[in-house]
Design an enzyme around this catalytic site. Structure first.
Site, PDB file in Angstrom:
ATOM      1  N   ASP A  48       0.819  -1.224   0.000  1.00 20.81           N
ATOM      2  CA  ASP A  48       0.000   0.000   0.000  1.00 20.81           C
ATOM      3  C   ASP A  48       0.848   1.267   0.000  1.00 20.81           C
ATOM      4  O   ASP A  48       0.542   2.239  -0.679  1.00 20.81           O
ATOM      5  CB  ASP A  48      -0.889   0.043   1.248  1.00 20.81           C
ATOM      6  CG  ASP A  48      -2.046  -0.911   1.113  1.00 20.81           C
ATOM      7  OD1 ASP A  48      -2.108  -1.598   0.075  1.00 20.81           O
ATOM      8  OD2 ASP A  48      -2.878  -0.963   2.038  1.00 20.81           O
ATOM      9  N   TYR A  91       2.446   1.888  -3.307  1.00 23.48           N
ATOM     10  CA  TYR A  91       1.415   2.310  -4.266  1.00 23.48           C
ATOM     11  C   TYR A  91       1.061   3.787  -4.032  1.00 23.48           C
ATOM     12  O   TYR A  91       1.009   4.581  -4.977  1.00 23.48           O
ATOM     13  CB  TYR A  91       0.166   1.436  -4.119  1.00 23.48           C
ATOM     14  CG  TYR A  91      -0.958   1.849  -5.047  1.00 23.48           C
ATOM     15  CD1 TYR A  91      -0.948   1.470  -6.393  1.00 23.48           C
ATOM     16  CD2 TYR A  91      -2.012   2.636  -4.583  1.00 23.48           C
ATOM     17  CE1 TYR A  91      -1.963   1.864  -7.253  1.00 23.48           C
ATOM     18  CE2 TYR A  91      -3.034   3.033  -5.442  1.00 23.48           C
ATOM     19  CZ  TYR A  91      -3.008   2.641  -6.769  1.00 23.48           C
ATOM     20  OH  TYR A  91      -4.009   3.037  -7.617  1.00 23.48           O
ATOM     21  N   LYS A 147     -11.763   3.761   8.968  1.00 22.90           N
ATOM     22  CA  LYS A 147     -11.738   3.455   7.528  1.00 22.90           C
ATOM     23  C   LYS A 147     -11.365   1.980   7.397  1.00 22.90           C
ATOM     24  O   LYS A 147     -10.226   1.587   7.635  1.00 22.90           O
ATOM     25  CB  LYS A 147     -10.712   4.336   6.817  1.00 22.90           C
ATOM     26  CG  LYS A 147     -10.688   4.139   5.319  1.00 22.90           C
ATOM     27  CD  LYS A 147      -9.812   5.188   4.669  1.00 22.90           C
ATOM     28  CE  LYS A 147      -9.858   5.110   3.163  1.00 22.90           C
ATOM     29  NZ  LYS A 147      -9.528   3.806   2.588  1.00 22.90           N
ATOM     30  N   LYS A 197     -16.540  12.822   8.067  1.00 27.65           N
ATOM     31  CA  LYS A 197     -17.584  13.300   7.152  1.00 27.65           C
ATOM     32  C   LYS A 197     -18.309  14.487   7.777  1.00 27.65           C
ATOM     33  O   LYS A 197     -18.523  14.490   8.998  1.00 27.65           O
ATOM     34  CB  LYS A 197     -18.613  12.189   6.904  1.00 27.65           C
ATOM     35  CG  LYS A 197     -18.008  10.950   6.283  1.00 27.65           C
ATOM     36  CD  LYS A 197     -18.976   9.775   6.270  1.00 27.65           C
ATOM     37  CE  LYS A 197     -18.252   8.550   5.706  1.00 27.65           C
ATOM     38  NZ  LYS A 197     -18.971   7.306   5.833  1.00 27.65           N
ATOM     39  N   LYS A 222      -5.439   9.174   6.524  1.00 31.89           N
ATOM     40  CA  LYS A 222      -4.753   7.885   6.391  1.00 31.89           C
ATOM     41  C   LYS A 222      -3.777   7.665   7.546  1.00 31.89           C
ATOM     42  O   LYS A 222      -3.070   8.581   7.961  1.00 31.89           O
ATOM     43  CB  LYS A 222      -3.978   7.836   5.067  1.00 31.89           C
ATOM     44  CG  LYS A 222      -4.877   7.833   3.838  1.00 31.89           C
ATOM     45  CD  LYS A 222      -5.452   6.468   3.553  1.00 31.89           C
ATOM     46  CE  LYS A 222      -4.430   5.625   2.867  1.00 31.89           C
ATOM     47  NZ  LYS A 222      -4.931   4.695   1.910  1.00 31.89           N
ATOM     48  N   CYS A 252       9.128 -27.748  24.841  1.00 34.21           N
ATOM     49  CA  CYS A 252      10.204 -28.633  25.273  1.00 34.21           C
ATOM     50  C   CYS A 252       9.659 -29.525  26.389  1.00 34.21           C
ATOM     51  O   CYS A 252       8.933 -29.052  27.265  1.00 34.21           O
ATOM     52  CB  CYS A 252      11.375 -27.810  25.784  1.00 34.21           C
ATOM     53  SG  CYS A 252      12.618 -28.816  26.609  1.00 34.21           S
ATOM     54  N   CYS A 255      13.650 -25.965  31.072  1.00 33.41           N
ATOM     55  CA  CYS A 255      14.544 -25.885  29.911  1.00 33.41           C
ATOM     56  C   CYS A 255      15.258 -24.546  29.893  1.00 33.41           C
ATOM     57  O   CYS A 255      16.456 -24.474  29.741  1.00 33.41           O
ATOM     58  CB  CYS A 255      13.754 -26.080  28.622  1.00 33.41           C
ATOM     59  SG  CYS A 255      14.767 -25.831  27.149  1.00 33.41           S
TER      60      CYS A 255
HETATM   61  S1  IVH Z   1     -17.433   6.765   2.822  1.00 34.33           S
HETATM   62  C1  IVH Z   1     -19.052   8.930  -0.656  1.00 34.33           C
HETATM   63  N1  IVH Z   1     -16.697   5.525   5.025  1.00 34.33           N
HETATM   64  O1  IVH Z   1     -12.554   3.721   1.594  1.00 34.33           O
HETATM   65  C2  IVH Z   1     -18.211   8.429   0.452  1.00 34.33           C
HETATM   66  N2  IVH Z   1     -15.696   4.874   3.006  1.00 34.33           N
HETATM   67  O2  IVH Z   1     -10.428   4.979   0.021  1.00 34.33           O
HETATM   68  C3  IVH Z   1     -17.740   7.090   0.182  1.00 34.33           C
HETATM   69  N3  IVH Z   1     -14.101   3.029   3.236  1.00 34.33           N
HETATM   70  O3  IVH Z   1     -14.377   4.083  -1.353  1.00 34.33           O
HETATM   71  C4  IVH Z   1     -16.991   6.424   1.181  1.00 34.33           C
HETATM   72  N4  IVH Z   1     -14.335   2.759   5.407  1.00 34.33           N
HETATM   73  O4  IVH Z   1     -14.598   1.819   0.034  1.00 34.33           O
HETATM   74  C5  IVH Z   1     -16.536   5.632   3.700  1.00 34.33           C
HETATM   75  N5  IVH Z   1     -16.171   4.491   7.042  1.00 34.33           N
HETATM   76  C6  IVH Z   1     -16.018   4.599   5.724  1.00 34.33           C
HETATM   77  C7  IVH Z   1     -15.139   3.764   5.027  1.00 34.33           C
HETATM   78  C8  IVH Z   1     -14.990   3.946   3.652  1.00 34.33           C
HETATM   79  C9  IVH Z   1     -13.735   2.318   4.293  1.00 34.33           C
HETATM   80  C10 IVH Z   1     -13.581   2.804   1.881  1.00 34.33           C
HETATM   81  C11 IVH Z   1     -14.598   2.976   0.784  1.00 34.33           C
HETATM   82  C12 IVH Z   1     -14.059   4.124  -0.027  1.00 34.33           C
HETATM   83  C13 IVH Z   1     -12.595   3.978   0.213  1.00 34.33           C
HETATM   84  C14 IVH Z   1     -11.796   5.200  -0.158  1.00 34.33           C
END
Ligand code: IVH
Length: 641
Positions: free
Chosen positions: A41, A44, A121, A302, A326, A436, A442
């Protein structure tokens, strides 16, 4: 934890750029189809950041297949159109970047966001689960974000996605399918037992499993929802209703409908009002990461309110109202060079992988645990393999699995020991973890050093070197032997003057008065450590009660489950002669301030009042109390005669 970003890959010209785009596309395809990429990851991410940096300076030369312009996962074509695009998320890597994101979001919506939702996430695969009048009818992968692959054959194998909702709604639940650590273990056991190569990590395993149709075996996975929307065209009232709900309310509704969300995890989604609170929650989740039974690769923040989301809107790749914070990568690919077999203080013979050094989250990793021989066989690991190494927090790094498609054919089998590599005795292979036949004897030095340690008997002056001297001189044959040491014996040792001898003897005598929890911990019962020993000691109050406990009684102690209880009981039986010796030398066998459990509560001991005070500080003494006392009555004062 935060703010540490590895540098982007440096791309110098158009040819390097084209190569980078090709590498990234291949890696992305492997990632989403269950293959294992040669890039982990972190590599990438660096590559994509390098691509983005080059594109910023050469906007006219951007290739259409570049991973920066697409929804992640776009390498896979599917044929089921999504109702609304399944977007990806933009990333931040530090508190500063996150704060800058909130500022730009506030500017965009013309007000400060006053409610954020913060959730883990999940490191799996995005899917859309379609429910028609409450019945689960279709599962679709994200694909390129506009259309995905139909994986409805997996219906019924994904925990947390009920086939029937609590209400007959026609909705789409979006979320992540993943394998918990236990499901991953099971997946690899099942797969290798059927002659397949092991999966390198849980995400690859979920991707492969989700897409596989005709497997002769079923591997369970787990779903966590993070989105809920009405299916367009069916019941506009529902569309309006759901469209008005805050994200957190949608998640509550999803939970009420029977769908799994992060609410049930150790890191449930929360709503908070300020940037500082978000950052505090980010820290909390990051700190718990290593202990979670599933992988997370960040935290998603969010704007919680529907109105804020609507005003912010979405770009072609990601919404503007959400961001992924991240966390540093915890997995890297490196090579397994050798396997060492080390004997621990309890006689367990544990395999440890010697790795080509690899940096994970700021630390250079050269060793990683391979758990036990059965695990090596199940994972089909070989010397010279490229392996996925996992390191999170302070937990010992582990080899997750080989990256089977990188094999050259030169890999060699791992040879298991036939006798104890330390003392040459036989090996008890009856359990998963080999041991053992000499058990704790041991590696007596390790057992004694542990017992004398700060969290156990805390014997000042009895460090590793001194323990080696005592064992080499044959003065101590087990833990009880420490308490029988004489002044003359100690003075006879090299570099032992009168003062250090007297100090050590005093420390040994003082150790006899340590509370039971520490004595228990010093015994090194497998499966228990400092806090578990404390819980056991507080629960049972005396060593006699502990020894009288059967597995059922042991299970009453917080944190001891059905699996652990019998093994602790068996260990205590094995340790019985040593415990008797320790008691005979006058080592304290009671926990101050603890009362034994009531009879019937767990089958051990009696109530505080009924209990014979078998191991208290007055045990064995007759005590006469005289004088006037400013109390009305003594309820139950007894001294054992
Ligand atoms: S919200 C429109 N919430 O992470 C908003 N995504 O790297 C869409 N993901 O595409 C995503 N945990 O597949 C959201 N708690 C979470 C998440 C989450 C994992 C994934 C999801 C997204 C990707 C982006």
């Amino acid at each position: 934890m935060t703010g540490m970003t590895t540098p982007a890959a440096v791309i110098v010209d158009a040819a390097a750029y084209a190569q980078a785009v090709e590498d990234a596309t291949k890696a992305s395809a492997a990632y989403y189809t269950g293959g294992t990429s040669v890039l982990d990851d972190d590599a990438y991410d660096r590559l994509v950041r390098g691509i983005a940096a080059w594109e910023a300076g050469h906007p006219e030369e951007v290739l259409p297949e570049s991973p920066t312009g697409k929804v992640a996962g776009g390498a896979v074509d599917g044929d089921v159109p999504h109702t609304t695009a399944m977007l990806s998320l933009d990333n931040v890597f530090s508190p500063e970047e996150f704060t800058a994101w909130t500022t730009s979001l506030a500017r965009r919506i013309d007000r400060d966001v006053t409610r954020f939702s913060v959730e883990p996430k999940l490191d799996g695969l995005a899917i859309a689960a379609r429910y028609t009048r409450g019945r689960l009818t279709q599962l679709v992968t994200r694909g390129d974000g506009t259309a995905g692959e139909d994986v409805s054959h997996a219906i019924g194998t994904v925990e947390g996605l009920p086939t029937e909702l609590a209400e007959p709604l026609t909705v789409e639940v979006r979320g992540e399918v993943l394998m918990t650590n236990a499901q991953f273990e099971y997946a690899n056991t099942a797969r290798t037992a059927h002659g397949g190569p092991p999966f390198a990590n849980p995400r690859g395993a979920s991707a492969g499993t989700l897409r596989a149709k005709d497997r002769p075996y079923t591997v369970p996975m787990t779903f966590f929802g993070y989105g809920l929307l009405a299916t367009p065209g069916t019941g506009s009232a529902l569309t309006v209703r759901l469209g008005e709900l805050a994200h957190s309310d949608l998640m509550t509704l999803a939970g009420d409908l029977g769908v799994n969300t992060t609410a049930t995890t150790a890191v449930p989604g929360v709503t908070v009002g300020t940037v500082e609170e978000v950052l505090t929650r980010v820290k909390e989740i990051a700190a718990l990461r290593a202990e979670l039974p599933f992988g997370i690769d960040g935290i998603v923040i969010k704007a919680d309110l529907a109105a804020d989301q609507r005003t912010a809107g979405s770009g072609s790749r990601a919404p503007r109202w959400a961001i992924a914070y991240k966390l540093p990568a915890v997995e890297k690919i490196t090579r397994l060079l050798a396997v060492e077999w080390n004997v621990g203080r309890t006689g367990i013979i544990a395999p440890r992988g010697v790795l080509e050094p690899v940096e994970i989250d700021g630390a250079t990793i050269t060793y990683a645990t391979l758990h036990n021989p059965g695990d090596i066989t199940r994972r089909d690991l070989r010397l010279g393999d490229h392996v996925m190494v996992h390191r999170a927090g302070d937990v010992i790094p582990r080899v997750e699995a080989p990256v089977a498609h990188l094999r050259t054919g030169d890999e060699q089998p791992i040879v298991f020991p036939e006798v104890c590599p330390r003392c040459g005795a036989g090996i008890d292979t009856s359990e998963q973890r080999w041991r053992c036949e000499n058990g704790r004897n041991c590696h007596l030095v390790a057992a004694l050093s542990y017992a004398a340690g700060r969290d156990q008997l805390d014997i000042e002056g009895l460090g590793h070197t001194r323990v080696v001297q005592l064992v080499d001189a044959g003065l101590v044959k087990d833990l009880a032997g420490l308490f029988a040491l004489t002044r003359e014996q100690l003075l006879g040792l090299e570099r032992m003057g009168e003062t250090s001898t007297d100090n050590l003897l005093a420390a040994i005598v003082a150790a006899k008065r340590q509370p039971l929890s520490r004595v228990l911990c010093a015994l090194g019962v497998r499966g228990t450590g400092r806090s578990m020993s404390r819980r056991i000691a507080r629960h049972f109050a005396t060593m006699d009660n502990i020894r009288a406990a059967d597995a059922d009684a042991m299970r009453q102690v917080e944190g001891i489950g059905t699996e652990k209880a019998p093994s602790i009981v068996a260990e205590l039986a094995e340790l019985a002669p040593l415990i008797d010796e320790l008691a005979a030398t006058g080592v304290n066998m009671a926990e101050p301030g603890a009362t034994p459990p009531a009879p019937g509560a767990d089958g051990a001991g009696g109530s505080a009042e009924d209990a014979e005070p078998t191991g208290g500080p007055l045990t064995g003494m007759s005590v006469v109390v005289t004088g006037a006392f400013p109390v009305k009555s003594f309820c139950s004062v007894r001294a054992a005669a």
